[in-house]
Design a protein around this motif. Structure first.
Motif, short mmCIF file in Angstrom:
data_model
loop_
_atom_site.label_atom_id
_atom_site.label_comp_id
_atom_site.label_asym_id
_atom_site.label_seq_id
_atom_site.Cartn_x
_atom_site.Cartn_y
_atom_site.Cartn_z
N ASP A 27 0.77 -1.03 -0.13
CA ASP A 27 -0.07 0.10 0.27
C ASP A 27 1.07 1.31 0.09
OD1 ASP A 27 -1.95 2.28 0.96
OD2 ASP A 27 -2.99 0.85 2.12
N ARG A 28 1.08 2.09 -1.01
CA ARG A 28 1.30 3.39 -0.99
C ARG A 28 0.93 4.47 0.52
NH1 ARG A 28 4.36 5.78 -4.45
NH2 ARG A 28 3.45 7.54 -4.39
N ASN A 29 0.18 3.70 1.36
CA ASN A 29 0.20 5.19 2.09
C ASN A 29 1.29 4.80 3.44
OD1 ASN A 29 -1.89 6.75 1.37
ND2 ASN A 29 -3.26 4.62 1.99
N TYR A 30 2.19 3.59 2.69
CA TYR A 30 2.72 2.93 4.30
C TYR A 30 4.19 2.65 3.17
CZ TYR A 30 -1.70 2.62 5.96
OH TYR A 30 -2.57 2.91 6.58
N THR A 31 5.28 2.26 4.21
CA THR A 31 6.69 2.11 3.49
C THR A 31 7.28 1.05 4.06
OG1 THR A 31 7.76 3.35 5.68
CG2 THR A 31 7.13 4.36 3.46
N GLY A 32 8.66 0.35 3.79
CA GLY A 32 9.45 -1.17 4.59
C GLY A 32 10.53 -0.10 4.48
N THR A 33 10.69 -1.28 5.38
CA THR A 33 12.56 -0.70 5.52
C THR A 33 13.30 -2.03 4.86
OG1 THR A 33 12.62 0.37 7.32
CG2 THR A 33 14.45 -0.25 6.80
N VAL A 34 13.75 -1.65 3.69
CA VAL A 34 14.95 -2.95 3.54
C VAL A 34 16.19 -2.78 3.22
CG1 VAL A 34 14.14 -1.77 0.44
CG2 VAL A 34 14.56 -5.02 1.03
N PHE A 35 16.70 -4.10 3.49
CA PHE A 35 18.06 -4.20 3.85
C PHE A 35 18.02 -4.91 2.65
CE2 PHE A 35 17.87 -2.98 7.94
CZ PHE A 35 18.69 -2.36 7.84
N ALA A 36 19.60 -4.46 1.69
CA ALA A 36 20.80 -5.69 0.57
C ALA A 36 21.71 -6.62 1.29
CB ALA A 36 21.09 -4.72 -0.40
N LEU A 37 21.47 -7.53 0.22
CA LEU A 37 22.73 -8.34 1.48
C LEU A 37 23.88 -8.33 0.31
CD1 LEU A 37 19.85 -11.33 1.51
CD2 LEU A 37 20.31 -9.78 3.82
N ASP A 38 24.95 -9.50 1.18
CA ASP A 38 26.07 -9.51 0.67
C ASP A 38 25.87 -10.80 -0.45
OD1 ASP A 38 26.48 -11.86 2.42
OD2 ASP A 38 28.21 -10.77 3.44
N ALA A 39 24.62 -11.66 -0.21
CA ALA A 39 25.17 -12.65 -1.32
C ALA A 39 24.54 -12.05 -2.67
CB ALA A 39 23.49 -13.61 -1.36
N ARG A 40 24.88 -11.53 -3.82
CA ARG A 40 24.78 -11.60 -5.44
C ARG A 40 24.46 -12.45 -6.43
NH1 ARG A 40 26.00 -6.18 -3.58
NH2 ARG A 40 26.28 -5.60 -6.14
N ILE A 41 23.21 -12.11 -7.07
CA ILE A 41 23.57 -12.84 -8.60
C ILE A 41 24.56 -12.25 -9.48
CG2 ILE A 41 22.05 -13.16 -10.34
CD1 ILE A 41 21.36 -14.68 -7.84
N HIS A 42 25.39 -12.81 -10.27
CA HIS A 42 26.24 -12.00 -11.51
C HIS A 42 26.07 -12.34 -12.69
CE1 HIS A 42 28.90 -11.89 -7.83
NE2 HIS A 42 28.40 -12.78 -7.67
N ALA A 43 25.90 -11.35 -13.60
CA ALA A 43 25.51 -11.82 -14.97
C ALA A 43 26.90 -11.09 -15.31
CB ALA A 43 24.37 -11.27 -15.39
N ILE A 44 27.53 -12.02 -16.63
CA ILE A 44 28.66 -11.60 -17.55
C ILE A 44 28.24 -12.21 -18.91
CG2 ILE A 44 30.88 -12.68 -17.74
CD1 ILE A 44 29.34 -14.35 -15.00
N VAL A 45 27.75 -10.76 -20.18
CA VAL A 45 27.55 -11.04 -21.16
C VAL A 45 29.05 -11.10 -21.81
CG1 VAL A 45 26.21 -9.06 -22.73
CG2 VAL A 45 25.01 -9.36 -20.39
N GLU A 46 29.09 -11.41 -22.98
CA GLU A 46 30.13 -11.55 -23.38
C GLU A 46 29.49 -11.27 -25.49
OE1 GLU A 46 32.89 -14.82 -22.24
OE2 GLU A 46 31.76 -15.39 -21.77
#
Length: 462
Positions: A27-46
């Motif tokens: 609901d746009r009337n409310y917010t969330g506190t979101v934390f990024a993690l140190d686990a990552r997805i990697h994409a390598i384009v060649e």
């Protein structure tokens, strides 16, 4: 297009934890506190070199091969097609293997946008490698036997047999994939900061299309911007795009990505990008051998709220106020060296406990397992350990991994591991769940969103 196309481009995007704001963030009337993690997805384009014999049909020569080498037979080959009447670009999978809708949709959206803004409609042949940090998936017998393999492990099973740990892999995948393609073809790697909003808009559009609905988008926002206070965008922004390949799709997608539609401007709010935890505090996740189906839980909560509007609104406001107090207290501690050095997290502990009390009320009244009794039992036990500030079932709740804020000391980790060695549920759950094993994941807090990566770390995989 900015300069010559590089031969290879690598980006990564993080997973997430919605510490506070589950259900509220819809609901746009409310917010969330979101934390990024140190686990990552990697994409390598060649960029693949073509031989003279490849040039027979200039219009249909482009191909894309996507590999996920940590899994058995995880290879998807696509031919690239340009649609008539401004329908943009669509890829078509070759062969009869299982489809990957998140990869396929990301390619459709990214290549359509690139084809519309770039000087050339020719993409050439692309090879894309997707790699996931290990904590996105539970251990397999194969990965255990293989022992330590560095940052990336070979799971030794087909992708559909791998068990996710709930860190937001689909949002991180879509974000890394569309961002790496756009950076590879239309920007310099140094432009990632200036182009972050466009990458966010494109990733949100692709992710919503791939999952078949317009979600709240906090997971994509964390993948792009990192840890932040998040207020969702209006769903109407994406509802006008239509299907990939439909007449006029490329113009509508371009208008959304560039925020050029005056009737539906982007109204996402992401405050405190890269928000950090206080010095001396750490975030850890504990994987429970269970799981829940978030979409069905969300639907039931929304039905209960609709039928009990006044009662629900009072609970939502109380949660929002408490969540905001928690965020501001964490921010105060992070910015004050004296406060962080004292290690006094009393107010943080109080706000977490109060948040859990509200969530337990929501669980009881809605009859939806947001914090079921087996999770209450576990959270109470870990919260009693010296050095644990507090914990919650993040996001939509249920039987997914719990998140803990702890004092950043090795002895606290040791106490947790000791508790988990013989853990099993001792209470009868109110929704029939049972937690047989609990495992402390290696993933930790990481505030940074999508970023460029050095190619050397992928030796042996690419």
């Amino acid at each position: 297009m900015s300069g010559q196309i590089p031969t290879a481009t690598a980006l990564s995007a993080p997973g997430k934890v919605l510490l506070t704001g589950g259900y509220l963030v819809l609901d746009r009337n409310y917010t969330g506190t979101v934390f990024a993690l140190d686990a990552r997805i990697h994409a390598i384009v060649e960029q693949q070199k073509k031989t003279p014999s490849d040039a027979a049909d200039k219009e249909n020569e482009d191909t894309v091969t996507v590999r996920s080498p940590q899994f058995v037979d995880a290879i998807w080959d696509y031919s690239v097609h340009r649609c008539e009447n401004g329908g943009g670009v669509r890829v078509q999978q070759k062969g009869n293997g299982p489809r990957n809708p998140f990869v396929e949709t990301s390619l459709n959206y990214a290549l359509t946008y690139i084809g519309y803004v770039a000087d050339s409609k020719a993409f050439g042949s692309l090879s894309i490698t997707i790699l996931a940090d290990n904590d996105y998936y539970s251990e397999t017998a194969f990965s255990k036997d293989a022992g330590s393999q560095g940052r990336f492990v070979n799971f030794g099973v087909p992708l559909h047999e791998a068990h996710k740990t709930g860190l937001g892999s689909s949002a991180a995948l879509v974000t890394a994939l569309v961002s790496s393609l756009v950076i590879h073809r239309t920007m310099q790697p140094d432009d990632i900061g200036a182009g972050r909003d466009k990458l966010h808009n494109l990733a949100q559009a692709a992710h919503c299309a791939a999952q078949g609905k317009v979600g709240s988008g906090f997971d994509v926002a964390a993948a792009i911007y990192g840890s932040c206070l998040y207020r969702r965008f209006s769903p109407s922004i994406l509802e006008s795009i239509g299907d990939a390949g439909s007449p006029g799709f490329e113009e509508r997608l371009f208008a959304v990505v560039e925020d050029a539609d005056p009737q539906h401007p982007w109204d996402t709010e992401c405050v405190d990008f890269g928000m950090r935890l206080p010095r001396g505090m750490q975030m850890v996740l504990c994987d429970v051998d269970c799981g829940s189906h978030s979409p069905s839980m969300v639907k039931k909560i929304q039905e209960w709220r609709k039928q009990n509007q006044k009662e629900a609104d009072e609970l939502w406001v109380a949660l929002q106020t408490n969540n905001e107090n928690l965020r501001l207290e964490l921010k105060r501690l992070a910015q004050s060296s004296d406060a962080a050095a004292s290690g006094d997290y009393t107010d943080v502990r109080t706000y977490i406990q109060r948040s859990r009390a509200y969530i337990q009320t929501m669980t009881r009244k809605s009859n939806v397992p947001i914090e079921p009794i087996v999770q209450t039992e576990l959270l109470d036990a870990v919260s009693a350990i010296d050095g644990v500030v507090g914990g919650v079932v993040p996001g939509a709740g249920g039987y997914d991994a719990i998140v803990l804020l702890i004092q950043d000391k090795p002895e606290v980790i040791q106490r947790l591991n000791t508790l988990f060695e013989n853990w099993t549920s001792k209470v009868e759950d109110d929704f029939g769940g049972k937690i047989d094993t609990v495992r402390l994941l290696g993933v930790r807090h990481g505030s940074e969103g999508v970023k460029n990566e050095m190619l050397e770390q992928y030796n042996g995989w690419v």
